[in-house]
Write an enzyme that holds these catalytic residues in place. Sequence first.
Site, PDB file in Angstrom:
ATOM      1  N   ASN A 104      41.084  53.739   4.348  1.00  0.00           N
ATOM      2  CA  ASN A 104      41.010  52.341   4.796  1.00  0.00           C
ATOM      3  C   ASN A 104      41.711  52.155   6.136  1.00  0.00           C
ATOM      4  OD1 ASN A 104      41.055  52.359   1.638  1.00  0.00           O
ATOM      5  ND2 ASN A 104      39.976  50.497   2.215  1.00  0.00           N
ATOM      6  N   LYS A 108      39.924  51.667   9.749  1.00  0.00           N
ATOM      7  CA  LYS A 108      39.912  50.256  10.154  1.00  0.00           C
ATOM      8  C   LYS A 108      41.234  49.743  10.727  1.00  0.00           C
ATOM      9  CE  LYS A 108      38.528  49.000   5.983  1.00  0.00           C
ATOM     10  NZ  LYS A 108      38.068  48.175   4.839  1.00  0.00           N
ATOM     11  N   SER A 199      50.601  44.674   2.175  1.00  0.00           N
ATOM     12  CA  SER A 199      50.487  44.090   0.845  1.00  0.00           C
ATOM     13  C   SER A 199      51.321  44.884  -0.156  1.00  0.00           C
ATOM     14  CB  SER A 199      49.011  44.008   0.451  1.00  0.00           C
ATOM     15  OG  SER A 199      48.828  43.210  -0.692  1.00  0.00           O
ATOM     16  N   ASP A 282      45.967  33.566   4.770  1.00  0.00           N
ATOM     17  CA  ASP A 282      45.941  34.560   3.689  1.00  0.00           C
ATOM     18  C   ASP A 282      45.939  33.826   2.345  1.00  0.00           C
ATOM     19  OD1 ASP A 282      46.614  36.523   1.781  1.00  0.00           O
ATOM     20  OD2 ASP A 282      47.860  37.625   3.211  1.00  0.00           O
ATOM     21  N   HIS A 316      44.198  38.202   4.906  1.00  0.00           N
ATOM     22  CA  HIS A 316      44.856  39.363   4.307  1.00  0.00           C
ATOM     23  C   HIS A 316      44.140  40.674   4.632  1.00  0.00           C
ATOM     24  CE1 HIS A 316      47.864  40.724   1.397  1.00  0.00           C
ATOM     25  NE2 HIS A 316      46.961  41.495   0.808  1.00  0.00           N
TER      26      HIS A 316
END
Length: 339
Positions: A104, A108, A199, A282, A316
């Site tokens: 991920n 990205k 997160s 978010d 988020h």
Amino acid sequence: FRRFHRTSAHTLTHQQPPINIIIIIIMSDENDEKVLFKPEILSTVKVHAGYLHRIKHYSPCNKCHMTFAIYIPSDEDDFPVGNGNARKMPLILYLSGLTCDDTNVSQKGNAFETCKQSGVCFVMPDTSPRGHEKIDEEESASWDFGIGAGFYVNATTKGYAEHYNMETYATKELEQVCKSIDFINDKVDFNRQSIMGHSMGGHGALTLALRNPGKYRSVSAFAPIANPSAKDCPWGQKAFKGYLKDENEWKMHDATELVKMMEPGTMKTVTKAILIDQGDADTFYKTQLHPERFQEAAEKNTKGFMKYNVREGYDHSYWFISTFMHDHVAFHAIKLLST
């Protein structure tokens, strides 16, 4: 896996088809033998004049195979490396969030250009063990617990304690594996590390730094789960109930509560600087994350020590992360490259 009582490498032959596997014996501080399969390079791609490697290896602490990625800038160009070392580069450990693996952020996150410019390596572990024998139905029943959601703790509950030891993996074993790979060990200065995450990974970055004072020169987080033991954090409640059998353990894995336990004015004994970015659009901001609670605790402990930004309009997602990744890598590079 049976134990071997010699420290030399052994060659095993599996049947159907024959495969030669090299085994390395690692002796722990407790003189306990651990068997580690020789890491396998899954892929190598060139990006921003450096190389991104994906690597698979056997993890003794999680008792399964694990995959991580590491970006190593080329040292052919003239970039700042700090400490007068023209070859060894410092390292940022990036911890991903719920459902993610190493791909991920590598695909990205937009980190590698700034890493190249700064001369900083970037390592990305998985978020949980995978490929082990199924523990129970809950392990794969939802996206916020079990596979892809290890929460960077060493589990103490039945079943999970055997495989879910992501704190040990992220802070100790991953570094051992990297040191065992010559082309990584030749380039990385493991005495200069910083840590960051998003997160659940932001929770991991904050708590692992607080639980390992002095290991990481700087800490940063995108939208961290900052108070997971609180009753108004469903993600944390679910994870801690599943992984930690004693509720008294919860606060020891909660960044906000850990700071509250510290003596006043002692944040600088943990790390040199902390940076947090939070998007105000978010959807989890007020229902799961609660970063202001950590900010308040840190400010009360050591006034002006950490920097906290609320970013207007950002959510988020990795659109948010990729927008401010340059700032975070540059923030770490300043601390990592200073003498």
